[in-house]
Design a protein around this motif. Structure first.
Motif, PDB file in Angstrom:
ATOM      1  N   TYR A   1     -12.817   1.635  -7.145  1.00 34.90           N
ATOM      2  CA  TYR A   1     -12.482   0.069  -7.908  1.00 34.90           C
ATOM      3  C   TYR A   1     -10.579  -0.377  -6.933  1.00 34.90           C
ATOM      4  O   TYR A   1     -10.151  -1.353  -6.559  1.00 34.90           O
ATOM      5  N   TYR A   2     -10.164   0.843  -5.831  1.00 34.90           N
ATOM      6  CA  TYR A   2      -9.289   0.666  -5.277  1.00 34.90           C
ATOM      7  C   TYR A   2      -9.303  -0.416  -4.941  1.00 34.90           C
ATOM      8  O   TYR A   2      -8.742  -1.554  -4.549  1.00 34.90           O
ATOM      9  N   GLU A   3      -9.848  -0.530  -3.393  1.00 27.93           N
ATOM     10  CA  GLU A   3      -9.754  -1.841  -2.622  1.00 27.93           C
ATOM     11  C   GLU A   3      -9.792  -2.938  -2.816  1.00 27.93           C
ATOM     12  O   GLU A   3      -8.624  -4.057  -2.644  1.00 27.93           O
ATOM     13  N   ASP A   4     -10.430  -3.953  -4.223  1.00 32.99           N
ATOM     14  CA  ASP A   4     -10.138  -4.440  -4.351  1.00 32.99           C
ATOM     15  C   ASP A   4      -8.797  -5.298  -5.151  1.00 32.99           C
ATOM     16  O   ASP A   4      -8.075  -6.173  -5.633  1.00 32.99           O
ATOM     17  N   ILE A   5      -9.352  -4.178  -6.086  1.00 38.27           N
ATOM     18  CA  ILE A   5      -7.476  -4.779  -6.717  1.00 38.27           C
ATOM     19  C   ILE A   5      -6.172  -4.247  -6.159  1.00 38.27           C
ATOM     20  O   ILE A   5      -5.161  -5.041  -6.906  1.00 38.27           O
ATOM     21  N   SER A   6      -5.849  -3.080  -5.314  1.00 37.67           N
ATOM     22  CA  SER A   6      -5.118  -3.559  -4.198  1.00 37.67           C
ATOM     23  C   SER A   6      -5.179  -4.784  -4.002  1.00 37.67           C
ATOM     24  O   SER A   6      -3.774  -5.145  -3.599  1.00 37.67           O
ATOM     25  N   GLY A   7      -6.126  -5.395  -3.605  1.00 37.39           N
ATOM     26  CA  GLY A   7      -6.677  -6.115  -2.726  1.00 37.39           C
ATOM     27  C   GLY A   7      -5.810  -7.611  -3.599  1.00 37.39           C
ATOM     28  O   GLY A   7      -4.759  -7.926  -3.433  1.00 37.39           O
ATOM     29  N   ASP A   8      -6.006  -8.033  -4.796  1.00 37.44           N
ATOM     30  CA  ASP A   8      -6.296  -9.039  -5.650  1.00 37.44           C
ATOM     31  C   ASP A   8      -4.052  -8.673  -6.571  1.00 37.44           C
ATOM     32  O   ASP A   8      -3.992  -9.875  -6.324  1.00 37.44           O
ATOM     33  N   LEU A   9      -4.175  -7.505  -6.137  1.00 32.59           N
ATOM     34  CA  LEU A   9      -2.110  -7.309  -6.174  1.00 32.59           C
ATOM     35  C   LEU A   9      -1.405  -8.377  -5.307  1.00 32.59           C
ATOM     36  O   LEU A   9      -1.284  -8.151  -4.747  1.00 32.59           O
ATOM     37  N   SER A  10      -2.009  -7.270  -3.903  1.00 34.00           N
ATOM     38  CA  SER A  10      -1.103  -8.272  -2.967  1.00 34.00           C
ATOM     39  C   SER A  10      -1.523  -9.517  -2.900  1.00 34.00           C
ATOM     40  O   SER A  10      -0.261  -9.848  -2.406  1.00 34.00           O
ATOM     41  N   GLU A  11      -2.304 -10.011  -3.457  1.00 36.60           N
ATOM     42  CA  GLU A  11      -2.978 -11.157  -3.294  1.00 36.60           C
ATOM     43  C   GLU A  11      -1.833 -12.308  -4.142  1.00 36.60           C
ATOM     44  O   GLU A  11      -1.429 -13.436  -4.145  1.00 36.60           O
TER      45      GLU A  11
ATOM     46  N   ASP B   1       0.773  -1.299  -0.170  1.00 32.20           N
ATOM     47  CA  ASP B   1       0.159   0.174   0.271  1.00 32.20           C
ATOM     48  C   ASP B   1       1.072   1.261  -0.002  1.00 32.20           C
ATOM     49  O   ASP B   1       0.176   2.322  -0.638  1.00 32.20           O
TER      50      ASP B   1
END
Lengths: 889, 112
Positions: free
Chosen positions: A25-35, A9
């Motif tokens: 869109y930020y939350e799930d996309i950044s989550g996807d990236l870290s996953e 982050d």
């Protein structure tokens, strides 16, 4: 690994993503990236690179925040409207405050608008010519044997224009202007005496842009007897319907020196715009006058500076290099002078056309030019006034912050962020600025006629054609709105929420808060302006009261025309009236300039002494010293019967400065010594006390007065002021007896004396006006602020009074606060003002010393003004019964 | 019949969302496509397609659970809407029409 992904982050790539991508869109996309970092087991070292690649691929228009979001816009307009509504409630609730702000801002803006118009007008001189950037005026610098600049006129010699054009390929066109000595113009039965006809070379229309309303520049000078009119002169001669009279087939008669010429009208030009450094009404070909003058004059290159000369150079021509190489010009056309190259005595200075109005102030300027210093002074004053007005606003809106505490608190509780609050206060300041603008325009508009009168311009407040003015006004709105609003906005939005809701907050009483700084700045500006004004006024007073060493009252200066041939009888005729007390002839008169310096030799006994200083001289008759009441310190005044040429002896009276420069501290010892001056050889007959022949800007230089019967171009007439109109009538009728062609034109020497200082007078009056405005605005601020100060200190005052403080103590308390601010402002501004005004005083050789008075006076004035503007409220507060004030809680 | 625009990649994504049913979110969709179709998918391309179809009404979303490996960020699950189903049908039908219109001989490479 898990830990590391938690921190993406904070990586730059993700922060960028957060900025750009739609927030939802930020939350799930950044989550996807870290996953994915975990899932794909991306190594720690490759992580940053991988992230950047993914983020860049995510920057698709589909996912990005729109640059302009209509929904947001709708929201923010609602908010803006709400802010505006709140602001208007504020304005209505605190009417006094609003009035002070409106008056302060609009006066400041009005002054700024006027200054803008003035500066714009000054800067636009001569810019309208198509080739303005390539046009130069030719002037000649003359140097003495010692290499000192002895004279530089606005003119060149008749021979310069064509030779420069022929010798230097960079110069493509050249013209001279030569004024005809005011011929009479006749058309039909109508006679127009003394019309200003100017002769110009054929190139004139290729150099300057003179739009033709009738005829064309190409054919204008085909005939030697051509005359080009301007619209104004066409209307004067032919009436308003000149366009219907087929002027190109008309002729007019010009009379000069008893001769009559028929001129064909070949064109009508548009009137020359005000913003031009010369104005002509008639142009005629110079070829005509060239024949009359003859070869000798027309080929002169080393003197006879009577020819205003301009040339047009090729675009991009290197004028510095041209000036450099022009020393060859002098060597080509002039013989060596005393064994030295003529280029040591003569040099060209080519003045760019567009600089002439603001930068050139030579002897013989065609019209009075402006000055760049004035432009700077006014620009600075304009900025200062704006500053004061803004400071005022800042002061008032922050000092009344208690009124807004609850509102701010509620807004914050309801979720208003800092930026929203800042916006709100900026809206408020912009709104009040927008309200001030029309008032400022009306103020400026009503003041404009007076300003025009004063600066002799015809400026208009034209928002339709003057697009720069519109830009300036918009800029003014934004700048004032921002500057005035920014500090209050940040100040108010920073207040602590909980405390503001309680309505109890008072700022920590720090000694150096920003508001004090603001008031200090205001004081400093006002102090500086009053300081400048005091110095200028004292200097003008000094000039007015200082004895120039000659009589200037009741004296009339009458320049003689060529038609007055017999000076002797003219004088006798003048003196026949009992109202004329004395008449003197001279080549120049005091209040003028000392220009002509001839070769002089002094003889100490039999030994010849070379003069190592400039010795300018004037020709006078025997009545000169008497008429001007110039005191002799040694020797005698001229006598009537001392014919200079009969025994080839000249008679000289010198001034004390000349006597001292020649090595005679006792003027009595120099009497009877021999002097040769130009063609005159003779004895020094008398020595006068020093007198200010020139203005107090110049030092008293050694000078010599030669009794002569030639070159006496002016009559100085001492009249009886008891019956001035009789005296003037007599002068006019006598003139008419001798010259029925030229009108008599005379001036009082006293007026000429005042004219020497017209720039200073004007400066003083302008600064006067601006100082008053600055003080006015400043006072408004003080009144507003002290009200607040007293409001917040009511209790303190009450407690103090209960504990035994007297009214004087309380007054002293508040007075001390303002005095300390004035003190700081004084310490800050005095050195700057002293330095600047010292520079101004240095332009006078004779000037006052800035004594303790000019330093103290501004402080006293400011103290008094402060006391007056805050006095009433303060005294009221101090006198109040403490019971009342202590009960307020 | 409405106008069902569906790009080739969009169709794949939409089908994959349907395949994964309740478990379709960014990472799972991406992995699924990469495994089944053996092609690389960038997060950017996938998200663009997903959001576009969401805007068109082919997809619904709901927030899912946050996990530690996601840095505490919630998943966003995608589900095919009836309208999305129609779009898929439409795409399939159009292809079927084309398939069936192909004369046998066109693909009978042996006899040419």
């Amino acid at each position: 690994m898990a830990n590391s992904s938690n921190h993406i982050d904070n990586s730059l790539a993700l922060r960028l993503l957060r900025r750009l991508i739609k927030p939802e869109y930020y939350e799930d996309i950044s989550g996807d990236l870290s996953e994915q970092i975990r899932v794909y087991q991306i190594s720690r070292s490759g992580q940053a690179l991988w992230l950047w690649r993914e983020v860049i691929l995510l920057l698709h228009p589909m996912l990005l925040r729109p640059l302009f979001n209509f929904d947001n816009f709708k929201n923010s307009t609602h908010m803006l409207l709400n802010y505006a509504r709140m602001a208007s409630r504020q304005f209505r609730k605190y009417k006094m405050n609003t009035a002070i702000n409106l008056i302060g801002l609009s006066t400041g803006m009005a002054a700024c608008i006027l200054i803008f118009l003035f500066v714009q007008d000054e800067l636009s001189y001569d810019q309208h010519h198509e080739h303005a950037q390539n046009i130069y005026r030719v002037t000649v610098k003359n140097f003495t044997v010692d290499g000192e600049l002895s004279r530089q006129w606005a003119f060149a010699s008749a021979g310069h224009a064509e030779r420069l054009k022929a010798d230097y390929p960079a110069i493509t066109h050249a013209t001279r202007f030569f004024p005809w000595a005011f011929p009479d113009l006749q058309h039909g039965d109508q006679r127009f005496p003394g019309e200003p006809v100017i002769f110009a070379d054929d190139d004139v229309f290729d150099i300057f842009t003179f739009p033709f309303l009738l005829g064309s520049p190409e054919t204008a000078f085909n005939d030697v007897f051509s005359l080009v009119l301007t619209e104004a002169s066409a209307i004067r001669i032919f009436g308003n319907d000149w366009e219907e009279q087929n002027l190109l087939e008309q002729t007019v008669k010009l009379y000069a020196r008893g001769e009559e010429f028929n001129f064909k009208i070949t064109g009508v030009m548009a009137d020359m715009p005000d913003q031009q450094h010369f104005h002509f009404e008639y142009l005629a070909p110079l070829r005509l006058v060239a024949q009359a003058f003859g070869e000798g004059t027309m080929n002169n290159v080393g003197g006879n500076y009577n020819w205003l000369t301009y040339f047009r150079a090729t675009p991009g021509a290197d004028i510095a290099a041209l000036t450099e190489s022009s020393s060859a010009f002098w060597e080509k056309y002039l013989d060596p002078i005393r064994g030295k190259s003529p280029s040591e005595f003569y040099q060209f200075e080519f003045q760019p056309l567009t600089d002439i109005h603001l930068y050139s102030n030579l002897e013989g300027e065609y019209e009075t030019n402006g000055s760049i210093d004035q432009v700077y002074i006014f620009s600075i004053v304009g900025v200062l006034l704006l500053l004061i007005a803004c400071v005022n606003y800042m002061n008032l809106s922050t000092s009344h912050f208690t009124r807004r505490l609850k509102e701010i608190g509620v807004r914050k509780v309801l979720g208003s962020g800092k930026s929203a609050l800042v916006t709100q206060f900026l809206v408020e300041s912009t709104l009040i600025t927008m309200l001030s603008l029309p008032i400022a325009m009306i103020l400026a508009w009503s003041a404009l006629p007076f300003i025009n009168d004063f600066v002799e311009k015809t400026m208009t407040l034209n928002v339709i054609d003057n697009y720069l003015l519109v830009i300036a006004l918009l800029g003014l709105l934004i700048i004032i709105g921002l500057i005035a609003g920014l500090y209050p906005a940040f100040f108010l939005s920073r207040l602590n929420m909980v405390q503001s809701l309680k309505g109890k907050l008072s700022l920590r009483p720090s000694r150096l808060n920003f508001r004090s700084v603001l008031v200090t700045v205001q004081y400093a500006v006002v102090l500086g302006l009053i300081f400048a004004l005091t110095v200028i006024e004292s200097q003008i007073e000094f000039i007015r009261t200082s004895d120039p060493g000659y009589r200037k009252e009741a004296l009339i200066d009458l320049p003689l025309s060529r038609n007055i041939e017999n000076l002797e009888t003219f004088k006798t005729e003048l003196l026949s009236s009992p109202n004329i007390e004395s008449v003197a002839y001279s080549s120049r008169i005091p209040t003028g300039r000392l220009m002509d310096s001839w070769g002089a030799n002094f003889f100490r006994g039999e030994t010849k002494v070379d003069l190592d200083f400039r010795l300018p001289g004037i020709m006078v008759d025997e009545d000169f010293l008497k008429t001007y009441d110039i005191q002799l310190v040694a020797g005698d005044d001229f006598q009537r019967q001392m014919d200079t040429f009969a025994d080839s002896i000249g008679y000289f009276v010198i001034n004390r400065a000349a006597s001292e420069a020649l090595g005679y501290d006792d003027p009595n010892e120099i009497i009877g010594e021999n002097l040769s001056y130009g063609v005159y050889k003779g004895r020094i007959y008398g020595v006068t006390e020093n007198f200010h022949f020139e203005s107090l800007h110049s030092p008293i230089v050694p000078m010599v007065m030669i009794k002569s019967s030639s070159r006496l171009r002016r009559a100085s007439i001492l009249v009886n002021t008891e019956d001035l109109s009789q005296a003037l009538a007599h002068i006019e009728s006598t003139w008419a007896d001798f010259d029925n062609v030229n009108a008599v034109e005379y001036r009082f020497v006293e007026d000429r004396f005042e004219d020497q200082y017209v720039q200073e007078q004007r400066l003083s009056q302008m600064i006067n006006v601006f100082t008053v405005i600055a003080i006015l605005i400043g006072c408004l601020g003080l009144i507003g602020m002290v009200g607040f100060l007293i409001d917040t200190k009511t209790k303190e005052i009450g407690v103090r009074k209960v504990l035994g403080a007297s009214v004087a103590n309380v007054l002293g308390l508040i007075g001390a606060h303002f005095s300390s601010l004035i003190g700081v402002a004084f310490v800050l501004i005095t050195p700057i003002a002293y330095y600047l005004m010292n520079g101004w005083l240095e332009t006078f050789v004779y000037h006052i010393d800035m004594g303790i008075l000019v330093v103290v006076v501004p402080v006293i004035i400011v103290m008094v003004i402060t006391a007056l503007s805050i006095g009433f409220q303060t005294i009221k507060a101090a006198l109040d019964n403490p019971v009342k004030s202590l009960r307020t809680e | 019949m409405g106008d069902y625009q569906l790009g080739e990649f969009e169709e794949i994504v939409l089908l994959t969302v349907a395949v994964l049913y309740n478990e379709a979110y960014g990472v799972s969709i991406k992995q699924e496509i990469e495994e089944k179709l053996e092609r690389k998918v960038s997060t950017g391309a996938l998200q663009t397609a997903l959001r576009r179809m969401e805007n068109k009404g082919y997809l619904n979303t709901r927030w899912g659970e946050a996990t530690s490996i996601r840095g505490g960020k919630r998943k966003k699950y995608f589900m095919v809407t009836p309208f999305g189903k129609k779009a898929l049908d439409h795409a399939q039908e159009s292809r079927q029409k084309l398939w069936s219109a192909i004369p046998k001989i066109a693909f009978d490479f042996g006899k040419q």
